[in-house]
Design an enzyme around this catalytic site. Structure first.
Site, short mmCIF file in Angstrom:
data_model
loop_
_atom_site.label_atom_id
_atom_site.label_comp_id
_atom_site.label_asym_id
_atom_site.label_seq_id
_atom_site.Cartn_x
_atom_site.Cartn_y
_atom_site.Cartn_z
CG ASP A 13 92.17 78.37 42.52
OD1 ASP A 13 91.41 78.30 41.54
OD2 ASP A 13 92.08 77.58 43.48
CE LYS A 16 94.32 78.45 35.77
NZ LYS A 16 94.45 78.45 37.23
N GLY A 40 87.57 77.22 38.12
CA GLY A 40 86.74 78.37 38.48
C GLY A 40 87.58 79.60 38.23
CG HIS A 41 89.27 80.26 35.07
ND1 HIS A 41 89.68 79.92 33.82
CD2 HIS A 41 89.82 79.32 35.89
CE1 HIS A 41 90.43 78.83 33.87
NE2 HIS A 41 90.52 78.44 35.12
CD GLN A 223 91.98 72.11 36.15
OE1 GLN A 223 92.21 71.73 35.01
NE2 GLN A 223 90.80 72.54 36.50
P1 GDP Z 1 92.12 81.18 38.24
O1 GDP Z 1 91.43 79.90 38.53
O2 GDP Z 1 93.58 81.00 38.00
O3 GDP Z 1 91.47 81.96 37.14
O4 GDP Z 1 92.01 82.05 39.56
P2 GDP Z 1 90.68 82.27 40.45
O5 GDP Z 1 89.75 83.14 39.68
O6 GDP Z 1 90.16 80.98 40.94
O7 GDP Z 1 91.28 83.00 41.70
C1 GDP Z 1 91.95 84.21 41.60
C2 GDP Z 1 91.16 85.28 42.39
O8 GDP Z 1 91.98 86.40 42.61
C3 GDP Z 1 89.95 85.82 41.64
O9 GDP Z 1 88.95 86.11 42.57
C4 GDP Z 1 90.46 87.09 40.98
O10 GDP Z 1 89.45 88.05 40.77
C5 GDP Z 1 91.45 87.57 42.00
N1 GDP Z 1 92.62 88.29 41.46
C6 GDP Z 1 93.30 88.05 40.30
N2 GDP Z 1 94.38 88.87 40.23
C7 GDP Z 1 94.38 89.60 41.35
C8 GDP Z 1 95.26 90.61 41.87
O11 GDP Z 1 96.28 90.96 41.29
N3 GDP Z 1 94.94 91.13 43.10
C9 GDP Z 1 93.83 90.75 43.78
N4 GDP Z 1 93.60 91.31 44.95
N5 GDP Z 1 92.98 89.81 43.32
C10 GDP Z 1 93.26 89.26 42.13
P1 IMO Z 2 91.46 76.54 38.30
O1 IMO Z 2 91.38 76.43 36.82
C1 IMO Z 2 92.61 74.74 42.11
C2 IMO Z 2 92.24 70.39 42.42
C3 IMO Z 2 91.19 69.85 43.38
C4 IMO Z 2 91.87 68.56 43.81
C5 IMO Z 2 92.55 68.09 42.53
C6 IMO Z 2 91.77 67.05 41.74
O2 IMO Z 2 90.39 77.36 38.91
O3 IMO Z 2 92.83 76.94 38.72
P2 IMO Z 2 89.59 67.17 40.22
O4 IMO Z 2 88.19 67.59 40.54
O5 IMO Z 2 90.22 67.96 39.13
O6 IMO Z 2 89.71 65.70 39.98
O7 IMO Z 2 90.42 67.47 41.57
O8 IMO Z 2 92.72 69.25 41.73
N1 IMO Z 2 91.72 71.35 41.41
C7 IMO Z 2 91.94 72.66 41.45
N2 IMO Z 2 92.55 73.43 42.38
N3 IMO Z 2 92.14 75.31 40.98
C8 IMO Z 2 91.54 74.55 40.03
O9 IMO Z 2 91.16 75.05 38.83
C9 IMO Z 2 91.38 73.18 40.26
N4 IMO Z 2 90.84 72.16 39.56
C10 IMO Z 2 91.07 71.04 40.27
O10 IMO Z 2 90.99 70.73 44.46
O11 IMO Z 2 92.89 68.83 44.74
MG MG Z 3 90.25 79.04 40.03
#
Ligand code: GDP
Ligand code: IMO
Ligand code: MG
Length: 427
Positions: A13, A16, A40-41, A223
């Site tokens: 999270d 990415k 979840g991106h 991840q």
């Molecule tokens: P990922 O799994 O690494 O793709 O990250 P997620 O999408 O799960 O979580 C990142 C969250 O932060 C998302 O809701 C993005 O829209 C948001 N985000 C990404 N970069 C920034 C930033 O520089 N500032 C803010 N405020 N939000 C951001």
């Molecule tokens: P993105 O790509 C954050 C965590 C789960 C749990 C552990 C194992 O959005 O960064 P799993 O279902 O993979 O067997 O769970 O890994 N986990 C993540 N945490 N971002 C993710 O993906 C994750 N994918 C798995 O919360 O601790």
């Molecule tokens: Mg994510």
């Protein structure tokens, strides 16, 4: 030739999806190489928010080829739903390729993920319950069903029959639950297979052809480093290799093809699920980060645990993946905090250590040693150039660079594509 691998440097999270979307503008192909719909991106493109779980974030550009590589575990139902979701939102998905060798998440994987978690009791991992672990278990046990098997009715019937017998034994005899029925799964999955068939390809070959033609390929990790099955906080990890090396295995390309590795790193730290987290903040500051950064899981909606930036982890991620550039995200979220802390080492059992420990028993005992830096009050979300950032924000970024030896080539100050400060070229 340009191949760039983008990875998460913390516990996932990191943003990415946003950085992939930003870099994808210049790429010709975007490839996912591991994980599944545990990811979840969230991407905000032209003011619109998209949530992606399996399909590479490059899909939002109509002209990019997107690839789901052999290292990914695919829940076909989720993939088809994601395709419909994108089509409904007027995103064309015709240029998506799916590796014939990717593993398929089956209904019994989902059931077992839930049952195994329940059985772990207070030792639970906190998985996303998407069947990821059980699907990778079958891959390693050499009984997994690949996409190519789904396309062959006889092969699929044979493999499903064998698997189901074994899994039903577990489900019924060990866990005391109801057996799954062959016909239900067989017919449904054959239906999925027909819908996916036109997209199935030798993705390793397609990627190689792209690289050989001098085109630009971006590998989008899911991840993060500390969720890596080998190098993460085992057993509180996922079941794949999110590190840069995972791209070679999960996409079928050689390490000599990779030019750069971008480590996406949040300006603070978050973690979802169980496991040690030395810089975790259980106070008001942690709550402020969660509220300001909207730190709730994209996949499960769970509140993310929040804490200060950990430079020990950042240096570790840089080492494990050979990170050439950092993309620091969510700098804007730190606005308003009077003082910022960065963890520079750990105190454990009266000793001070500066390297990420091999033993999780020790990691659990690590007490962070902090360096304090002044915060800033200004809103950063409209800043376009590094020099326009408040001095304190510039200093914070520079300190991360000093502590890790890695340049912060990109700095994100908001979720939007345009809210990205560029300090050098990646492609
Ligand atoms: P990922 O799994 O690494 O793709 O990250 P997620 O999408 O799960 O979580 C990142 C969250 O932060 C998302 O809701 C993005 O829209 C948001 N985000 C990404 N970069 C920034 C930033 O520089 N500032 C803010 N405020 N939000 C951001
Ligand atoms: P993105 O790509 C954050 C965590 C789960 C749990 C552990 C194992 O959005 O960064 P799993 O279902 O993979 O067997 O769970 O890994 N986990 C993540 N945490 N971002 C993710 O993906 C994750 N994918 C798995 O919360 O601790
Ligand atoms: Mg994510």
């Amino acid at each position: 030739m340009a191949a760039v691998v983008l990875i998460g440097s913390q516990w996932g999270d990191e943003g990415k999806g946003k950085i992939t979307d930003f870099l994808a503008e210049k790429a010709d192909m975007v490839v996912r190489y591991q994980g599944g719909n545990n990811a979840g991106h969230t991407v905000v493109a032209n003011g619109e928010e998209f949530k992606l779980h399996l399909i590479p974030s490059g899909i939002l550009y109509q002209d990019k080829t997107c690839v789901i590589g052999n290292g990914v575990v695919i829940d076909p139902k989720v993939l088809l739903e994601e395709l419909s979701y994108l089509e409904e939102r007027k995103i064309k998905t015709g240029k998506l390729l799916i590796s014939s060798n990717a593993q398929v998440i089956m209904p019994y994987h989902l059931v077992l993920d839930g049952l195994e978690e329940e059985a772990r009791g207070d030792k639970k991992i906190g998985t996303t319950k998407r069947g990821i672990g059980p699907a990778y278990m079958d891959k390693a046990s050499r009984v997994g069903i690949r996409i190519i098997d789904l396309l062959d009715k006889e092969e699929f019937a044979e493999k499903l029959g064998r698997n189901l017998e074994e899994k039903n034994n577990l489900i019924v005899k060990i866990y005391g639950k109801e057996a799954l029925k062959f016909e239900d799964i067989f017919d449904t999955y054959l239906g999925y297979a027909e819908q996916l068939r036109p997209m199935v390809a030798d993705s390793s070959l397609a990627i190689d052809e792209c690289i050989q033609a001098g085109e630009k390929v971006l590998f989008e990790g899911a991840q993060g480093t500390l969720l890596d099955i080998d190098h993460g906080t085992y057993p509180y990890v996922t079941s794949s290799s999110p590190i840069a090396g995972g791209a070679c295995v999960g996409a079928g390309i050689g390490p000599t093809r990779i030019n750069r590795v971008v480590g996406v790193i949040k300006a603070y730290t978050t973690r979802v699920g169980e496991g040690p987290f030395p810089t975790e903040l259980l106070d008001g500051t942690g709550e402020e980060m969660r509220a300001n950064g909207h730190e709730f899981g994209t996949t499960t909606g769970r509140p993310r645990r929040c804490g200060w930036l950990d430079a020990v982890i950042a240096r570790y991620a840089a080492r494990i993946s050979g990170i050439s550039d950092f993309a620091v995200t969510k700098l804007d979220v730190l606005t308003g905090l009077k003082t910022l802390k960065i963890c520079v080492g750990y105190r454990v059992d009266g000793e001070i250590i500066y390297e990420f420990p091999q033993s999780q028993k020790i990691f659990k005992l690590c007490q962070p040693i902090y360096e304090e830096l002044p915060g800033w009050q200004e809103d950063l979300t409209h800043v376009q150039h590094f020099e326009e950032l408040p001095q304190a924000a510039q200093n914070y970024i520079r300190r991360i660079e000093e502590l890790t030896g890695v340049p912060a080539t990109l700095v994100a100050v908001g979720p939007g594509r345009e809210q990205t400060i560029v300090r050098g070229t990646i492609f």
